[in-house]
Design an enzyme around this catalytic site. Structure first.
Site, PDB file in Angstrom:
ATOM      1  N   ASP A 160       0.687   3.589   6.572  1.00  0.00           N
ATOM      2  CA  ASP A 160      -0.210   2.282   6.491  1.00  0.00           C
ATOM      3  C   ASP A 160       0.085   2.066   5.121  1.00  0.00           C
ATOM      4  O   ASP A 160       0.348   2.749   4.082  1.00  0.00           O
ATOM      5  CB  ASP A 160      -1.551   2.678   6.900  1.00  0.00           C
ATOM      6  CG  ASP A 160      -2.427   1.325   6.431  1.00  0.00           C
ATOM      7  OD1 ASP A 160      -2.117   0.247   6.744  1.00  0.00           O
ATOM      8  OD2 ASP A 160      -3.347   1.624   5.631  1.00  0.00           O
ATOM      9  N   ASP A 184      -2.279  -0.735   2.899  1.00  0.00           N
ATOM     10  CA  ASP A 184      -3.412  -1.156   2.264  1.00  0.00           C
ATOM     11  C   ASP A 184      -4.551  -0.004   2.501  1.00  0.00           C
ATOM     12  O   ASP A 184      -4.808   0.370   3.615  1.00  0.00           O
ATOM     13  CB  ASP A 184      -4.062  -2.394   2.856  1.00  0.00           C
ATOM     14  CG  ASP A 184      -3.074  -3.512   2.546  1.00  0.00           C
ATOM     15  OD1 ASP A 184      -3.028  -3.907   1.571  1.00  0.00           O
ATOM     16  OD2 ASP A 184      -2.747  -4.214   3.354  1.00  0.00           O
TER      17      ASP A 184
END
Length: 216
Positions: free
Chosen positions: A9, A11
């Protein structure tokens, strides 16, 4: 054995950009006459842009379509990223470098749009994050498993042979449902209750021995 791929991932996991999203959300919502308070953003962390935009527009009764809200929001956060840089989370850059040296492909799996993700891709160590799945690349965003399934397919492996690093409930559920080994790295939300997840305090803890232990 080592994983055949490592999926990240963006953010809140690789980069501490949630604060950029909150700034952009706060400014845009205020311009549209909505009331947005510190802490309200936690519900959106890890959620795909379409669903997050629809949630905000409907809940705050904003006079804008979710599509336009998402587009403007992405433009705002991309400009903030260009202006302030994409701050790496502790150990993130070093882990990408390690994976490159171990010849393990790494893939960015983000709900953000590609023009924002490109800022991270452009700053990553050369030879890492050579593939990316962004919000434009899937029909169903996180927490649906589609993004992680697609990420594994890009490097020609099965999700079960991959390790996925995430900081949100939505993201961990997406990775877990795809069949990947899900590792949670908490930042702004409590992820301790997500079943079937390995929790660590920081990406600084991840080395070759840790990766091998995960695959056992």
């Amino acid at each position: 054995m080592l994983p055949l791929g490592v999926l990240f991932d963006m953010d809140g996991t690789l980069t501490d950009t949630e604060k950029l999203w909150f700034q952009a959300e706060t400014e845009l919502i205020a311009e549209l006459g909505g009331d947005w308070q510190p802490g309200d953003e936690r519900e959106l962390i890890g959620l795909n842009l379409h669903d997050a935009s629809a949630l905000l527009v409907n809940r705050l009764k904003l006079d804008i379509s979710p599509e336009d809200f998402g587009r403007i929001l992405t433009d705002r956060v991309t400009e903030l990223g260009r202006r302030h840089g994409m701050p790496w989370r502790p150990g993130a850059y070093e882990l990408l470098d390690l994976l490159r040296n171990l010849d393990i492909p790494s893939v960015l799996v983000t709900a953000s749009m590609r023009r924002f993700a490109q800022l991270t891709l452009g700053q990553a160590p050369v030879g890492s994050l050579e593939f990316a799945v962004t919000g434009e690349d899937v029909v169903r965003g996180k927490p649906d498993p589609e993004a992680y399934q697609r990420a594994a397919s890009l490097i020609g492996v099965e999700p079960r042979d991959c390790v996925a690093f995430e900081d949100s409930v939505h993201g961990l559920n997406s990775a877990r449902r795809a069949g990947a080994i899900a590792v949670g790295v908490p930042l702004n939300v409590d992820i301790s209750d997500v079943p079937g997840v390995i929790l660590i305090d920081s990406l600084e803890q991840v080395d070759e021995d840790f990766l091998r232990a995960l695959m056992r």
